[in-house]
Design a protein around this motif. Sequence first.
Motif, PDB file in Angstrom:
ATOM      1  N   LYS A  39       0.831  -1.202   0.000  1.00 57.69           N
ATOM      2  CA  LYS A  39       0.000   0.000   0.000  1.00 57.69           C
ATOM      3  C   LYS A  39       0.870   1.258   0.000  1.00 57.69           C
ATOM      4  CE  LYS A  39      -3.776  -2.221   2.552  1.00 57.69           C
ATOM      5  NZ  LYS A  39      -4.622  -2.188   3.783  1.00 57.69           N
ATOM      6  N   THR A  40       0.286   2.339  -0.500  1.00 57.92           N
ATOM      7  CA  THR A  40       0.939   3.647  -0.495  1.00 57.92           C
ATOM      8  C   THR A  40       0.005   4.667   0.124  1.00 57.92           C
ATOM      9  OG1 THR A  40       2.225   3.154  -2.492  1.00 57.92           O
ATOM     10  CG2 THR A  40       1.958   5.474  -1.904  1.00 57.92           C
ATOM     11  N   ASN A  42      -0.421   8.730   0.777  1.00 56.65           N
ATOM     12  CA  ASN A  42      -0.006  10.116   0.567  1.00 56.65           C
ATOM     13  C   ASN A  42      -0.613  10.946   1.686  1.00 56.65           C
ATOM     14  OD1 ASN A  42       1.529  10.056  -2.003  1.00 56.65           O
ATOM     15  ND2 ASN A  42      -0.386   9.227  -2.811  1.00 56.65           N
ATOM     16  N   CYS A  53       4.837  10.955   1.331  1.00 52.47           N
ATOM     17  CA  CYS A  53       4.484   9.691   0.699  1.00 52.47           C
ATOM     18  C   CYS A  53       5.135   8.552   1.481  1.00 52.47           C
ATOM     19  CB  CYS A  53       4.951   9.666  -0.752  1.00 52.47           C
ATOM     20  SG  CYS A  53       4.614   8.102  -1.604  1.00 52.47           S
ATOM     21  N   VAL A  54       4.333   7.574   1.864  1.00 50.02           N
ATOM     22  CA  VAL A  54       4.848   6.382   2.542  1.00 50.02           C
ATOM     23  C   VAL A  54       4.409   5.166   1.730  1.00 50.02           C
ATOM     24  CG1 VAL A  54       4.924   5.045   4.674  1.00 50.02           C
ATOM     25  CG2 VAL A  54       4.610   7.530   4.787  1.00 50.02           C
ATOM     26  N   HIS A  55       5.385   4.429   1.222  1.00 44.79           N
ATOM     27  CA  HIS A  55       5.096   3.227   0.439  1.00 44.79           C
ATOM     28  C   HIS A  55       5.610   2.014   1.193  1.00 44.79           C
ATOM     29  CE1 HIS A  55       4.472   0.435  -2.785  1.00 44.79           C
ATOM     30  NE2 HIS A  55       5.755   0.181  -2.901  1.00 44.79           N
ATOM     31  N   LEU A  57       6.746  -1.477   1.217  1.00 46.86           N
ATOM     32  CA  LEU A  57       7.267  -2.423   0.237  1.00 46.86           C
ATOM     33  C   LEU A  57       6.791  -3.841   0.511  1.00 46.86           C
ATOM     34  CD1 LEU A  57      10.926  -1.086   0.141  1.00 46.86           C
ATOM     35  CD2 LEU A  57       9.235  -0.847  -1.690  1.00 46.86           C
ATOM     36  N   LEU A  62       9.667  -0.097   4.319  1.00 48.40           N
ATOM     37  CA  LEU A  62       8.915   0.972   3.670  1.00 48.40           C
ATOM     38  C   LEU A  62       9.868   1.998   3.087  1.00 48.40           C
ATOM     39  CD1 LEU A  62       9.056   3.741   5.604  1.00 48.40           C
ATOM     40  CD2 LEU A  62       7.376   2.485   6.942  1.00 48.40           C
ATOM     41  N   TRP A  64       9.815   6.290   2.353  1.00 49.14           N
ATOM     42  CA  TRP A  64       9.066   7.507   2.615  1.00 49.14           C
ATOM     43  C   TRP A  64       9.845   8.698   2.071  1.00 49.14           C
ATOM     44  CZ3 TRP A  64      10.651  11.742   5.529  1.00 49.14           C
ATOM     45  CH2 TRP A  64      11.826  11.562   6.273  1.00 49.14           C
ATOM     46  N   MET A  71      13.496   9.076  -1.940  1.00 51.74           N
ATOM     47  CA  MET A  71      12.808   8.285  -0.928  1.00 51.74           C
ATOM     48  C   MET A  71      13.835   7.649   0.007  1.00 51.74           C
ATOM     49  SD  MET A  71       9.525   8.537  -1.683  1.00 51.74           S
ATOM     50  CE  MET A  71       8.574   7.090  -1.168  1.00 51.74           C
ATOM     51  N   TRP A  73      14.611   4.625   2.970  1.00 51.24           N
ATOM     52  CA  TRP A  73      14.200   3.292   3.388  1.00 51.24           C
ATOM     53  C   TRP A  73      14.225   3.175   4.905  1.00 51.24           C
ATOM     54  CZ3 TRP A  73      17.324  -0.211   6.077  1.00 51.24           C
ATOM     55  CH2 TRP A  73      16.783  -1.496   6.249  1.00 51.24           C
TER      56      TRP A  73
END
Length: 303
Positions: A39-40, A42, A53-55, A57, A62, A64, A71, A73
Amino acid sequence: MSYRERVIGREIFNPVSSVPCPGGMKQYRVASTCEMAGKTLNLHLDGMEKPVCVHFLDAENLLWGFPGQGMRWETYEAAKGDERLYLIKFLLAQSSPLTEITLAVDEESTRVTCVRATLGSDRAHPRLVESRVYFGAFRLPHEDVTESRHAFTEELTGKRIIWRYNPNDEVMHCFCGKDFFRLGHAERTLAENASEEARARYRLFQERKGVYPVYEEPAYYIRLREGFYLYSVTERNLNRLLPQQGGSQLLILLNAHRVRYIGRVFGYRADGTVENDFIGAIGKFSSEPDEVEALPFPVYTPE
Protein backbone atom coordinates in the motif's frame (compact mmCIF):
# COMPACT_ATOMS: atom_id res chain seq x y z
CA MET A 1 -4.65 -11.25 42.03
CA SER A 2 -5.25 -7.49 42.31
CA TYR A 3 -3.53 -4.48 40.80
CA ARG A 4 -3.04 -3.29 44.39
CA GLU A 5 -0.60 -6.14 45.10
CA ARG A 6 2.20 -6.57 42.57
CA VAL A 7 4.75 -9.35 43.03
CA ILE A 8 7.95 -8.57 41.12
CA GLY A 9 9.71 -11.55 39.55
CA ARG A 10 7.10 -14.28 40.03
CA GLU A 11 7.43 -16.94 37.35
CA ILE A 12 4.40 -17.68 35.17
CA PHE A 13 3.30 -21.30 35.02
CA ASN A 14 3.58 -22.89 31.58
CA PRO A 15 1.29 -25.94 31.23
CA VAL A 16 3.14 -27.37 28.21
CA SER A 17 6.77 -26.78 29.14
CA SER A 18 9.11 -26.66 32.10
CA VAL A 19 10.17 -23.20 30.92
CA PRO A 20 7.96 -20.41 32.39
CA CYS A 21 5.73 -18.41 30.05
CA PRO A 22 7.18 -15.07 29.00
CA GLY A 23 6.04 -12.24 31.22
CA GLY A 24 6.47 -8.51 30.86
CA MET A 25 4.05 -6.46 28.80
CA LYS A 26 3.99 -8.54 25.61
CA GLN A 27 2.15 -11.72 26.49
CA TYR A 28 -1.27 -10.35 25.48
CA ARG A 29 -0.20 -8.12 22.61
CA VAL A 30 -1.85 -8.74 19.27
CA ALA A 31 0.26 -10.16 16.47
CA SER A 32 1.84 -7.89 13.90
CA THR A 33 0.02 -7.61 10.60
CA CYS A 34 1.27 -7.71 7.02
CA GLU A 35 -1.85 -5.97 5.65
CA MET A 36 -0.01 -2.73 4.87
CA ALA A 37 2.32 -4.50 2.43
CA GLY A 38 2.04 -3.04 -1.06
CA LYS A 39 0.00 0.00 0.00
CA THR A 40 0.94 3.65 -0.49
CA LEU A 41 -0.25 6.51 1.70
CA ASN A 42 -0.01 10.12 0.57
CA LEU A 43 -0.26 11.85 3.91
CA HIS A 44 -1.45 15.45 4.23
CA LEU A 45 -0.61 16.50 7.77
CA ASP A 46 -1.67 19.81 9.29
CA GLY A 47 1.33 22.01 10.03
CA MET A 48 3.54 20.46 7.37
CA GLU A 49 4.15 22.35 4.13
CA LYS A 50 4.37 19.28 1.90
CA PRO A 51 2.57 15.93 1.83
CA VAL A 52 4.53 12.83 2.82
CA CYS A 53 4.48 9.69 0.70
CA VAL A 54 4.85 6.38 2.54
CA HIS A 55 5.10 3.23 0.44
CA PHE A 56 5.05 -0.11 2.26
CA LEU A 57 7.27 -2.42 0.24
CA ASP A 58 6.40 -5.56 2.21
CA ALA A 59 5.51 -6.54 5.78
CA GLU A 60 8.71 -5.03 7.24
CA ASN A 61 10.16 -2.40 4.89
CA LEU A 62 8.91 0.97 3.67
CA LEU A 63 10.02 3.98 1.65
CA TRP A 64 9.07 7.51 2.61
CA GLY A 65 9.76 10.96 1.25
CA PHE A 66 8.53 14.39 0.20
CA PRO A 67 7.61 15.40 -3.38
CA GLY A 68 10.67 16.17 -5.48
CA GLN A 69 13.04 14.49 -3.02
CA GLY A 70 14.54 11.04 -2.85
CA MET A 71 12.81 8.28 -0.93
CA ARG A 72 14.32 6.91 2.29
CA TRP A 73 14.20 3.29 3.39
CA GLU A 74 13.15 2.27 6.92
CA THR A 75 11.96 -0.87 8.66
CA TYR A 76 8.51 -0.77 10.27
CA GLU A 77 6.03 -2.82 12.26
CA ALA A 78 2.24 -2.63 12.07
CA ALA A 79 -0.58 -3.99 14.23
CA LYS A 80 -4.38 -3.80 13.99
CA GLY A 81 -6.45 -2.00 16.55
CA ASP A 82 -9.66 -2.87 14.68
CA GLU A 83 -10.77 -3.62 11.14
CA ARG A 84 -9.07 -1.09 8.87
CA LEU A 85 -7.52 0.70 11.87
CA TYR A 86 -3.76 0.33 12.20
CA LEU A 87 -0.92 1.38 14.47
CA ILE A 88 2.36 1.64 12.56
CA LYS A 89 5.76 2.49 14.02
CA PHE A 90 9.25 3.03 12.64
CA LEU A 91 12.51 4.70 13.58
CA LEU A 92 14.14 7.24 11.28
CA ALA A 93 17.53 5.54 11.04
CA GLN A 94 19.49 8.64 10.00
CA SER A 95 17.89 11.05 12.47
CA SER A 96 19.63 13.06 15.18
CA PRO A 97 18.25 13.24 17.79
CA LEU A 98 16.79 9.77 17.40
CA THR A 99 13.27 10.11 16.00
CA GLU A 100 10.40 7.65 16.06
CA ILE A 101 7.25 7.92 13.97
CA THR A 102 3.95 6.32 14.97
CA LEU A 103 0.94 6.47 12.67
CA ALA A 104 -2.65 5.73 13.62
CA VAL A 105 -4.27 5.09 10.24
CA ASP A 106 -8.03 4.71 9.78
CA GLU A 107 -8.71 3.41 6.28
CA GLU A 108 -12.46 3.83 6.69
CA SER A 109 -12.33 7.60 7.21
CA THR A 110 -8.87 8.18 5.62
CA ARG A 111 -7.95 10.13 8.76
CA VAL A 112 -4.43 9.82 10.17
CA THR A 113 -2.71 10.85 13.38
CA CYS A 114 1.09 11.07 13.28
CA VAL A 115 3.09 11.18 16.52
CA ARG A 116 6.69 12.32 16.04
CA ALA A 117 8.75 11.42 19.12
CA THR A 118 12.38 12.36 19.73
CA LEU A 119 14.84 10.92 22.23
CA GLY A 120 17.79 12.95 23.45
CA SER A 121 16.66 16.38 22.27
CA ASP A 122 16.71 17.76 25.84
CA ARG A 123 20.37 17.92 26.91
CA ALA A 124 19.44 18.47 30.54
CA HIS A 125 17.25 15.34 30.46
CA PRO A 126 18.73 13.01 27.80
CA ARG A 127 16.37 10.13 28.66
CA LEU A 128 13.27 12.26 28.14
CA VAL A 129 11.09 11.67 25.08
CA GLU A 130 9.45 14.73 23.52
CA SER A 131 6.52 14.24 21.17
CA ARG A 132 4.42 16.27 18.75
CA VAL A 133 1.07 15.33 17.23
CA TYR A 134 0.08 15.99 13.62
CA PHE A 135 -3.52 15.43 12.52
CA GLY A 136 -4.27 14.81 8.89
CA ALA A 137 -5.59 12.43 6.25
CA PHE A 138 -4.39 10.49 3.25
CA ARG A 139 -5.50 11.13 -0.31
CA LEU A 140 -7.45 8.51 -2.22
CA PRO A 141 -6.98 8.35 -6.01
CA HIS A 142 -9.13 10.90 -7.88
CA GLU A 143 -10.58 12.30 -4.61
CA ASP A 144 -9.98 15.39 -2.50
CA VAL A 145 -8.41 15.04 0.91
CA THR A 146 -11.07 15.02 3.61
CA GLU A 147 -11.17 17.97 5.97
CA SER A 148 -12.29 15.70 8.82
CA ARG A 149 -9.65 15.06 11.48
CA HIS A 150 -9.00 13.06 14.60
CA ALA A 151 -9.02 15.38 17.63
CA PHE A 152 -8.00 15.68 21.25
CA THR A 153 -10.76 14.53 23.59
CA GLU A 154 -11.91 14.55 27.19
CA GLU A 155 -14.20 11.55 26.76
CA LEU A 156 -11.96 9.34 28.91
CA THR A 157 -11.63 11.85 31.75
CA GLY A 158 -12.80 10.38 35.06
CA LYS A 159 -12.66 6.80 33.81
CA ARG A 160 -10.25 4.08 34.87
CA ILE A 161 -9.18 0.72 33.43
CA ILE A 162 -7.51 -2.23 35.13
CA TRP A 163 -5.08 -3.67 32.60
CA ARG A 164 -3.66 -7.19 32.74
CA TYR A 165 -0.31 -7.73 30.98
CA ASN A 166 0.16 -11.37 31.98
CA PRO A 167 -1.41 -13.73 34.53
CA ASN A 168 0.65 -12.17 37.35
CA ASP A 169 0.59 -8.49 36.54
CA GLU A 170 -2.23 -5.92 36.68
CA VAL A 171 -2.14 -2.12 36.78
CA MET A 172 -4.85 0.52 36.95
CA HIS A 173 -4.77 3.45 34.51
CA CYS A 174 -6.61 6.45 35.97
CA PHE A 175 -7.58 9.10 33.41
CA CYS A 176 -7.73 11.87 36.01
CA GLY A 177 -7.77 14.90 33.72
CA LYS A 178 -7.57 15.95 30.10
CA ASP A 179 -3.79 16.32 30.26
CA PHE A 180 -2.57 14.10 33.09
CA PHE A 181 -2.60 10.48 34.15
CA ARG A 182 -2.03 8.42 37.30
CA LEU A 183 -1.48 4.76 38.10
CA GLY A 184 -3.56 3.19 40.84
CA HIS A 185 -1.75 2.61 44.11
CA ALA A 186 0.00 -0.76 44.43
CA GLU A 187 2.15 -2.36 47.09
CA ARG A 188 5.12 -4.16 45.51
CA THR A 189 6.80 -7.24 46.94
CA LEU A 190 9.61 -9.42 45.60
CA ALA A 191 9.10 -13.08 44.71
CA GLU A 192 11.31 -15.54 46.58
CA ASN A 193 12.75 -17.02 43.39
CA ALA A 194 13.09 -13.70 41.55
CA SER A 195 15.85 -13.35 38.97
CA GLU A 196 18.65 -10.83 39.30
CA GLU A 197 16.93 -8.70 36.64
CA ALA A 198 13.71 -8.69 38.68
CA ARG A 199 15.63 -7.90 41.87
CA ALA A 200 17.27 -4.92 40.17
CA ARG A 201 13.86 -3.71 38.99
CA TYR A 202 12.49 -4.04 42.51
CA ARG A 203 15.41 -2.01 43.91
CA LEU A 204 14.61 0.78 41.46
CA PHE A 205 11.00 0.83 42.70
CA GLN A 206 12.18 0.97 46.29
CA GLU A 207 14.70 3.75 45.61
CA ARG A 208 12.14 6.01 44.00
CA LYS A 209 9.39 5.73 46.63
CA GLY A 210 10.75 8.57 48.78
CA VAL A 211 10.95 11.17 46.01
CA TYR A 212 8.29 9.82 43.62
CA PRO A 213 5.55 8.17 45.70
CA VAL A 214 2.71 8.64 43.17
CA TYR A 215 2.86 7.82 39.46
CA GLU A 216 1.55 11.04 37.91
CA GLU A 217 2.61 12.03 34.40
CA PRO A 218 1.54 14.35 31.58
CA ALA A 219 -0.79 12.78 29.04
CA TYR A 220 -2.93 13.55 26.02
CA TYR A 221 -5.95 11.74 24.65
CA ILE A 222 -7.13 11.54 21.02
CA ARG A 223 -10.43 10.22 19.66
CA LEU A 224 -9.90 8.10 16.54
CA ARG A 225 -13.44 6.80 15.97
CA GLU A 226 -16.36 5.82 18.18
CA GLY A 227 -14.95 3.67 21.00
CA PHE A 228 -11.33 3.94 19.86
CA TYR A 229 -8.72 6.26 21.33
CA LEU A 230 -5.02 6.98 21.18
CA TYR A 231 -3.45 8.13 24.42
CA SER A 232 0.08 9.10 25.38
CA VAL A 233 1.83 9.04 28.76
CA THR A 234 5.41 10.33 29.12
CA GLU A 235 7.44 9.77 32.30
CA ARG A 236 8.51 13.39 32.57
CA ASN A 237 8.05 13.82 36.33
CA LEU A 238 9.82 10.56 37.14
CA ASN A 239 12.78 11.49 34.96
CA ARG A 240 13.00 15.02 36.36
CA LEU A 241 13.13 13.73 39.93
CA LEU A 242 15.30 10.68 39.18
CA PRO A 243 17.40 11.46 36.08
CA GLN A 244 18.57 7.85 35.64
CA GLN A 245 14.99 6.54 35.43
CA GLY A 246 11.88 7.22 33.38
CA GLY A 247 11.63 9.51 30.39
CA SER A 248 9.93 6.98 28.08
CA GLN A 249 6.68 7.50 26.21
CA LEU A 250 3.84 4.98 26.25
CA LEU A 251 1.43 5.36 23.34
CA ILE A 252 -1.73 3.24 23.44
CA LEU A 253 -4.42 2.50 20.87
CA LEU A 254 -7.40 1.65 23.07
CA ASN A 255 -10.35 -0.43 21.91
CA ALA A 256 -12.92 0.60 24.54
CA HIS A 257 -15.50 -1.90 23.21
CA ARG A 258 -13.39 -4.98 23.87
CA VAL A 259 -11.21 -3.23 26.49
CA ARG A 260 -7.86 -4.23 25.10
CA TYR A 261 -4.97 -2.33 23.62
CA ILE A 262 -2.00 -2.40 21.34
CA GLY A 263 0.66 0.10 22.33
CA ARG A 264 4.25 1.05 21.81
CA VAL A 265 6.99 2.08 24.25
CA PHE A 266 9.77 4.40 23.11
CA GLY A 267 12.73 5.38 25.27
CA TYR A 268 15.81 4.03 27.00
CA ARG A 269 15.80 0.76 28.90
CA ALA A 270 17.57 0.49 32.24
CA ASP A 271 20.67 -0.87 30.48
CA GLY A 272 20.85 2.13 28.13
CA THR A 273 19.61 0.41 24.97
CA VAL A 274 16.77 1.93 22.97
CA GLU A 275 13.30 0.42 23.34
CA ASN A 276 10.80 0.78 20.51
CA ASP A 277 8.49 -2.16 21.07
CA PHE A 278 4.84 -3.08 20.72
CA ILE A 279 3.12 -4.22 23.91
CA GLY A 280 -0.46 -5.20 24.71
CA ALA A 281 -2.99 -5.83 27.44
CA ILE A 282 -6.51 -7.00 28.15
CA GLY A 283 -8.61 -5.13 30.68
CA LYS A 284 -11.83 -4.01 32.24
CA PHE A 285 -13.31 -0.65 33.21
CA SER A 286 -13.56 -0.13 36.95
CA SER A 287 -16.29 1.79 38.77
CA GLU A 288 -14.33 1.89 42.03
CA PRO A 289 -12.10 4.97 42.44
CA ASP A 290 -8.52 4.47 43.55
CA GLU A 291 -7.04 6.47 46.43
CA VAL A 292 -4.66 8.34 44.10
CA GLU A 293 -7.62 10.02 42.40
CA ALA A 294 -8.41 11.98 45.56
CA LEU A 295 -5.01 13.69 45.60
CA PRO A 296 -4.86 17.37 44.52
CA PHE A 297 -3.32 18.13 41.15
CA PRO A 298 -0.44 18.42 40.59
CA VAL A 299 1.40 16.14 42.99
CA TYR A 300 4.73 17.32 41.58
CA THR A 301 5.48 21.03 41.17
CA PRO A 302 6.16 21.84 37.50
CA GLU A 303 9.65 22.98 36.49
